[in-house]
Enzyme design. Structure first.
Site, short mmCIF file in Angstrom:
data_model
loop_
_atom_site.label_atom_id
_atom_site.label_comp_id
_atom_site.label_asym_id
_atom_site.label_seq_id
_atom_site.Cartn_x
_atom_site.Cartn_y
_atom_site.Cartn_z
N GLY A 14 89.34 67.38 -55.42
CA GLY A 14 90.75 67.36 -54.99
C GLY A 14 91.65 66.55 -55.90
O GLY A 14 91.20 65.96 -56.89
N ARG A 93 96.30 70.34 -43.25
CA ARG A 93 97.15 71.03 -42.28
C ARG A 93 97.74 72.27 -42.92
O ARG A 93 98.34 72.20 -43.98
CB ARG A 93 98.28 70.10 -41.82
CG ARG A 93 99.04 70.65 -40.62
CD ARG A 93 100.32 69.88 -40.41
NE ARG A 93 100.09 68.60 -39.75
CZ ARG A 93 100.26 68.42 -38.43
NH1 ARG A 93 100.63 69.40 -37.66
NH2 ARG A 93 100.07 67.24 -37.90
N ASP A 161 101.16 52.75 -47.81
CA ASP A 161 102.36 52.45 -47.02
C ASP A 161 102.83 51.02 -47.28
O ASP A 161 104.01 50.73 -47.38
CB ASP A 161 102.06 52.67 -45.53
CG ASP A 161 101.42 54.03 -45.29
OD1 ASP A 161 102.07 55.03 -45.58
OD2 ASP A 161 100.25 54.07 -44.86
N HIS A 189 98.61 55.58 -39.87
CA HIS A 189 99.12 56.16 -41.12
C HIS A 189 99.74 57.51 -40.77
O HIS A 189 99.15 58.56 -40.99
CB HIS A 189 98.01 56.31 -42.15
CG HIS A 189 98.45 57.11 -43.34
ND1 HIS A 189 99.36 56.64 -44.25
CD2 HIS A 189 98.14 58.36 -43.74
CE1 HIS A 189 99.59 57.57 -45.16
NE2 HIS A 189 98.87 58.63 -44.88
P1 NAI Z 1 93.15 68.05 -51.84
O1 NAI Z 1 93.35 69.21 -50.93
O2 NAI Z 1 93.63 68.14 -53.24
O3 NAI Z 1 91.59 67.71 -51.89
C1 NAI Z 1 90.79 67.63 -50.76
C2 NAI Z 1 89.40 68.08 -51.16
O4 NAI Z 1 88.54 67.84 -50.05
C3 NAI Z 1 89.32 69.57 -51.51
O5 NAI Z 1 88.71 69.73 -52.78
C4 NAI Z 1 88.46 70.13 -50.38
O6 NAI Z 1 87.64 71.20 -50.79
C5 NAI Z 1 87.62 68.91 -50.01
N1 NAI Z 1 86.99 68.98 -48.68
C6 NAI Z 1 87.42 69.59 -47.57
N2 NAI Z 1 86.53 69.47 -46.58
C7 NAI Z 1 85.50 68.76 -47.08
C8 NAI Z 1 84.27 68.31 -46.55
N3 NAI Z 1 83.92 68.60 -45.30
N4 NAI Z 1 83.45 67.59 -47.34
C9 NAI Z 1 83.79 67.32 -48.61
N5 NAI Z 1 84.93 67.72 -49.18
C10 NAI Z 1 85.78 68.43 -48.42
O7 NAI Z 1 93.76 66.80 -51.08
P2 NAI Z 1 94.18 65.39 -51.68
O8 NAI Z 1 95.58 65.45 -52.13
O9 NAI Z 1 93.15 64.92 -52.62
O10 NAI Z 1 94.20 64.50 -50.35
C11 NAI Z 1 93.02 64.21 -49.65
C12 NAI Z 1 93.33 63.69 -48.26
O11 NAI Z 1 93.98 62.43 -48.32
C13 NAI Z 1 94.26 64.58 -47.41
O12 NAI Z 1 93.76 64.61 -46.09
C14 NAI Z 1 95.58 63.83 -47.43
O13 NAI Z 1 96.35 64.13 -46.30
C15 NAI Z 1 95.08 62.43 -47.42
N6 NAI Z 1 96.03 61.41 -47.87
C16 NAI Z 1 95.99 60.19 -47.24
C17 NAI Z 1 96.78 59.15 -47.66
C18 NAI Z 1 96.71 57.82 -46.98
O14 NAI Z 1 97.50 56.94 -47.34
N7 NAI Z 1 95.83 57.56 -46.01
C19 NAI Z 1 97.73 59.32 -48.78
C20 NAI Z 1 97.67 60.62 -49.40
C21 NAI Z 1 96.85 61.61 -48.94
#
Ligand code: NAI
Length: 342
Positions: A14, A93, A161, A189
């Site tokens: 990701g 989502r 945040d 968050h």
């Molecule tokens: P992304 O969509 O680019 O990457 C997520 C990856 O997780 C994808 O490659 C997907 O195939 C993989 N994935 C899905 N289900 C899986 C599973 N069961 N096991 C292993 N891998 C799995 O998303 P991105 O941008 O990297 O964000 C990741 C997460 O972080 C999202 O849920 C996003 O909302 C969250 N997030 C949280 C933040 C925080 O401050 N807590 C800040 C920014 C993002």
């Protein structure tokens, strides 16, 4: 440090992983002495993309990185003997999707990963949950990783945040960001989080004066709080992709403080924000993963900072975000009991 630290990153294909992995491999996150061994987990359809990421890690020729980067779609392989897990992988989502469905999909993922971690990871593992809904995912994971992994070893990320709040204060006051201390992000968050500057300080702004310095309660209510609460959405709208560079940077900051300790003058802050299991501090429901001000001594130890003053203005926000977390937890319990987690 003699043996490399085994770090597992889920969602390895990701966009956050792509920004985070160089920070882990280069020593930026954990220091120039700490060797690391990386394991990447993603879904079967992402294996090829992940192999590309592993090639790029090899091509980085990072001196601290163990040569063999493991790439897998099997959680038991990914978490085997793991010291630190950064859980980015989650179900995103989709347009029109209800929050309940999002929660259900992620309940399944974090239940399975909790079970895998319990089965194969080291008991002293530290787990940082980033995938959303991060706080409730951490709570679900804690239920299935126990008793092998105590809840004190699990956190959810609110450092992004926290960093956003600190930066916004610095911009407002026209001072350096590292001169701002004492901000807190309370709660979930999500858009109910409460960024609190009531005890923050900056050059020429002593404790207790920050609210007035940035523009008073109206500025907090109408500008600062909603700006931080909706910053993720603003980045998404502008970039057509969610925050990844800043998220990776916040993860590196979080891991450095948690594992290496907040040495004075290094993190430069009296405390940082992280979602940890509530022990009832500040009258927050025990057991939920709520973002508090914390101090980290290093080696994965932390303590919640107690006795910060909470006035009526703050209490209202702290309560609202806590209520949201209680509702999410109760929904998760209902889904998991009915076996209807998807
Ligand atoms: P992304 O969509 O680019 O990457 C997520 C990856 O997780 C994808 O490659 C997907 O195939 C993989 N994935 C899905 N289900 C899986 C599973 N069961 N096991 C292993 N891998 C799995 O998303 P991105 O941008 O990297 O964000 C990741 C997460 O972080 C999202 O849920 C996003 O909302 C969250 N997030 C949280 C933040 C925080 O401050 N807590 C800040 C920014 C993002």
């Amino acid at each position: 440090p003699s043996r490399p630290l085994v770090i597992t990153v889920t969602g390895g294909a990701g966009q956050i992983a792509y920004a985070l992995l160089p920070l882990l491999a280069s020593g930026y996150a954990l220091g120039s002495e700490q060797r690391v061994s990386l394991r990447l987990l993603d879904l079967p359809v992402m294996m090829e993309a992940m192999r590309g990421v592993a090639m790029e890690l090899e091509d980085g020729a990072y001196p601290l990185l163990d040569a063999a980067v493991v790439v897998t779609d099997d959680p038991r392989v990914a978490f085997d003997g793991c010291d630190v897990a950064v859980l980015l992988g989650s179900f995103p989502r989709k347009p029109g999707m209800e929050r309940k469905e999002l929660l259900a999909r992620n309940a399944t993922i974090f239940r399975e990963q909790g079970e895998s971690i319990k089965a194969v990871a080291r008991g002293d593992i530290r787990v940082l949950v980033v995938g959303n809904p991060a706080n409730t995912n951490a709570w679900i994971l804690s239920q299935y990783a126990a008793p092998a992994v105590p809840p004190e070893h699990i956190m959810a990320l609110t450092r992004l945040d926290h960093n956003r709040t600190r930066s916004l204060v610095a911009h407002t006051l026209h001072c350096r960001v590292d001169a701002v201390d004492g901000v807190v992000v309370w709660g979930n968050h999500s858009s109910t989080q409460y960024p609190d500057v009531s005890v923050a300080t900056a050059p020429n702004v002593t404790r207790g004066r920050m609210r007035a310095a940035v523009g008073g309660e109206a500025f907090l209510r109408d500008v600062l709080i909603p700006t931080v609460q909706t910053r993720g959405a603003a980045v998404l709208a502008a970039r057509k992709l969610s925050s990844a560079m800043s998220a990776a940077n916040a993860i590196a900051d979080h891991l450095r403080d948690w594992l290496c300790g907040m040495k004075a003058g290094d993190s430069g802050q009296s405390w940082v924000s992280a979602a940890v299991m509530s022990d009832g501090s500040y009258d927050i429901e025990p057991g939920i993963f709520y973002s508090f001000p914390v101090r980290c001594a290093g080696g994965g130890a932390y303590e919640i900072v107690h006795d910060l003053p909470v006035d009526e203005f703050s209490r209202k926000y702290m309560q609202a975000t806590g209520d949201e977390l209680i509702a999410e937890r109760d929904e998760a319990i209902a889904l998991l009991r009915r076996g209807s987690a998807l």
